[in-house]
Enzyme design. Structure first.
Site, PDB file in Angstrom:
ATOM      1  N   GLY A 103       0.816  -1.209   0.000  1.00 29.21           N
ATOM      2  CA  GLY A 103       0.000   0.000   0.000  1.00 29.21           C
ATOM      3  C   GLY A 103       0.849   1.258   0.000  1.00 29.21           C
ATOM      4  O   GLY A 103       1.960   1.287  -0.545  1.00 29.21           O
ATOM      5  N   SER A 104       0.357   2.302   0.660  1.00 21.16           N
ATOM      6  CA  SER A 104       0.953   3.629   0.519  1.00 21.16           C
ATOM      7  C   SER A 104       2.334   3.791   1.128  1.00 21.16           C
ATOM      8  O   SER A 104       3.016   4.778   0.839  1.00 21.16           O
ATOM      9  CB  SER A 104       0.005   4.676   1.120  1.00 21.16           C
ATOM     10  OG  SER A 104      -1.181   4.739   0.358  1.00 21.16           O
ATOM     11  N   VAL A 105       2.780   2.848   1.953  1.00 20.08           N
ATOM     12  CA  VAL A 105       4.164   2.906   2.430  1.00 20.08           C
ATOM     13  C   VAL A 105       5.117   2.890   1.235  1.00 20.08           C
ATOM     14  O   VAL A 105       6.189   3.501   1.255  1.00 20.08           O
ATOM     15  CB  VAL A 105       4.467   1.717   3.381  1.00 20.08           C
ATOM     16  CG1 VAL A 105       5.959   1.634   3.708  1.00 20.08           C
ATOM     17  CG2 VAL A 105       3.659   1.850   4.661  1.00 20.08           C
TER      18      VAL A 105
END
Length: 593
Positions: A315-317
């Site tokens: 995801g956004s990591v």
């Protein structure tokens, strides 16, 4: 009286038969001596010698400080018998004593006593209090021959379930079966000794016993810090229970300067001293309803190190990776006001991909704001500008196509679509961290490489090996790779991550008095639709990184939801609020020393 012709003939025939028999016997003896001689000699030696094993002590496993023993071997004893040396009238009496003292099946013990073998093992790894009972019984019953009590070794784990999936455990034969115990078995196991004696055909001793000492195994100093590991496990368990994470979770803490894994935890854990038994209350409740096959599956799941063996969509990591590539390619900079504009979504090859806040678009943004807001369309646009070929080159440099090579069993590799098959939509989803899978270890290593001034750093789990005979310590090398992004661009990424925590989606990870950077992540499990993975990756301090922390929680179903900012970031804040002061005090002590 003259011998008749028929008598002479009989004598001649009889002599011929005798000569033939002598020739056959001589030939047979010669054949046995020349062809079977060596084998028969070995069999005779085997039958006339009795050998008992002395188990070597496995090396101790220490934490990074060298103060805490995470795995240690203690002296116990083993009991063997020489059936031929125990008289027929004593066999039942001995079987009764052995079965009573060691709580064994009488019939099975008696069966061993009646064998014609030279040696039989009765029990291994028993406490001295039990063998002392046997010694007393032998003295009282005046039985001095045929029962042997020898040195043995047993593995203990003083802290039970601490770092269970990392350390692993041993079997009854003292061989490592999982984790460090298995991966470093050759270093840890040592060389067994033995006690030998020669006997005659009746099993009576022909001389003194020959004692060959065991050589203990080498010891290991891990990179795992007992204090940090304990803090991490405490908050991982709390997070998984409070957020009802049905598939558990994992946390990795890594020193970005040398690759040392300071902590690696998986929940649920298990007790290393009883690895075949359920550990949590939930496991115990389910256990009784499982058949043997399901119990085996449950145990393997319990032993599994999620941090290295399970893949997930980060995801956004992962936007930290896209940011790094975009900065290094000179496509953007951190603070160009109004460089991007979020309208709630972006169209890619006829497919509209929404921003997570499509209902209230972010509007005008710089790269810093886009990372703080975790705005998908901005990173999709950056991915388009970088292009598939160049983007995949950065994925390779960050080590995301290969296993890290950490010295632990069961490491999985990433799952990416092949470069030649990656179209505009695939590139778009990769750029904001979805529709591919990596391990938590690969993710934390990539962010650690950013924190390491842009240079790839390989994770390590063992710091040193101590030779059991000489005491000499051999340090494991610190391994670095290529410069992925410049030091200046690495600092820019860390600066933006700092803003994510101070003002953006990661503000629940703030720690008073410290510069904490981070990035939150939420992704849908690509395999199990409807399940989510929530995560937070933190770096502290961003001006001089000492630790990179990755929290990964699988399918949180509690009232707090499944967003990284609300579920995982607070866990990061709690851990860092205890770990950072500890690292400070440790640094102060190191300066004094």
């Amino acid at each position: 009286m003259p011998i008749s012709l028929s008598s002479k003939k009989k004598m001649r025939n009889g002599l011929f038969v005798v000569i033939v028999i002598i020739l056959l016997l001589t030939t047979r003896l010669g054949y046995i001596q020349l062809v079977w001689g060596a084998e028969l000699n070995n069999q005779a030696t085997s039958q006339q010698s009795q050998s008992r094993k002395i188990t070597a002590k496995r090396g101790t496993i220490y934490d990074a400080t060298g103060k805490y023993e995470l795995a240690v071997s203690s002296s116990v004893e083993a009991v063997t018998i020489n059936p031929t040396n125990i008289s027929k009238e004593n066999k039942e009496k001995v079987a009764k004593a052995l079965s009573d003292i060691f709580e064994l099946d009488y019939e099975k013990v008696l069966k061993r006593l009646k064998k014609r073998s030279s040696i039989e093992t009765i029990v291994k790894q028993v406490e001295k209090s039990k063998t002392d009972e046997l010694r007393k019984w032998m003295e009282e019953n005046q039985i001095t021959r045929g029962i042997n009590i020898d040195e043995d070794s047993k593995r203990y784990y003083p802290y039970g379930d601490l770092a269970a999936q990392v350390i692993g455990f041993c079997g009854n034969d003292n061989q490592g079966l999982d984790g460090i115990e298995a991966k470093y078995n050759d270093e840890l196991k040592g060389t067994n000794g033995k006690i030998e004696r020669q006997t005659n055909a009746a099993g009576e001793s022909l001389g003194d016993e020959e004692y060959i000492s065991a050589i203990d195994g080498n010891s290991l100093i891990l990179t795992i810090d007992m204090t940090i590991q304990s803090i991490v496990e405490k908050y991982l368990e709390e997070a998984c229970i409070d957020n009802v994470c049905t598939d558990g979770g994992s946390i990795i803490a890594m020193n970005p300067k040398n690759g040392d894994i300071l902590a690696m935890a998986t929940y649920p854990a298990y007790d290393l001293n009883s690895p075949y038994e359920p550990h949590t209350d939930e496991q115990k409740a389910e256990w009784k309803n499982l058949d043997s096959q399901d119990r085996t599956t449950a145990m393997q799941k319990m032993w599994r190190n999620k941090a290295i063996s399970d893949t997930y969509e980060p995801g956004s990591v992962f936007k930290t990776i896209t940011s790094s590539a975009a900065l290094e390619e000179g496509i953007t900079d951190t603070d160009k006001e109004g460089e991007f504009c979020c309208t709630g979504g972006i169209e890619v090859a006829g497919v509209r991909i929404k921003c997570w806040r499509y209902y209230r678009p972010h509007g005008s943004e710089s790269l810093r704001l886009a990372l703080m807001n975790s705005c998908n369309p901005v990173f999709i646009g950056l991915g388009q500008k970088i292009g598939v070929t160049k983007y995949y080159e950065y994925l390779r440099k960050f080590g995301l196509f290969n296993k890290t090579g950490i010295k632990l069993p069961g490491e999985a590799n990433s799952i990416f679509i092949k470069e030649e098959k990656a179209g505009p939509v695939e590139l778009a989803t990769i750029s904001f961290g979805q529709r591919f899978e990596i391990t938590p270890l690969q993710m934390v290593t990539a962010v650690s490489s950013i924190a390491n001034k842009g240079t790839y750093i390989k994770p390590r789990i063992v710091k040193s090996i101590i030779n059991s005979e000489t005491g000499e310590k051999t340090d494991m090398p610190i391994e670095t790779g290529e410069q992925i992004i410049s030091k200046e661009n690495a600092e820019k990424v860390l600066s933006m991550m700092n803003s994510v925590v101070s003002e953006g989606t990661g503000k629940n990870a703030k720690v008073e008095g410290y510069q904490v950077g981070g990035k939150t992540g939420t992704s849908e499990d690509g395999v199990n639709t409807g399940k989510y993975v929530t995560s937070f990756c933190g770096v502290a301090n961003t001006d001089d990184p000492q630790i990179v922390l990755l929290i990964t929680l699988y399918n949180p179903t509690g009232e707090g939801g499944h967003q990284g900012g609300g579920v995982a970031a607070p866990v990061g804040g709690k851990i860092l609020s205890e770990v950072l002061p500890y690292l400070d005090s440790k640094a102060d002590i190191d300066k004094i020393m």
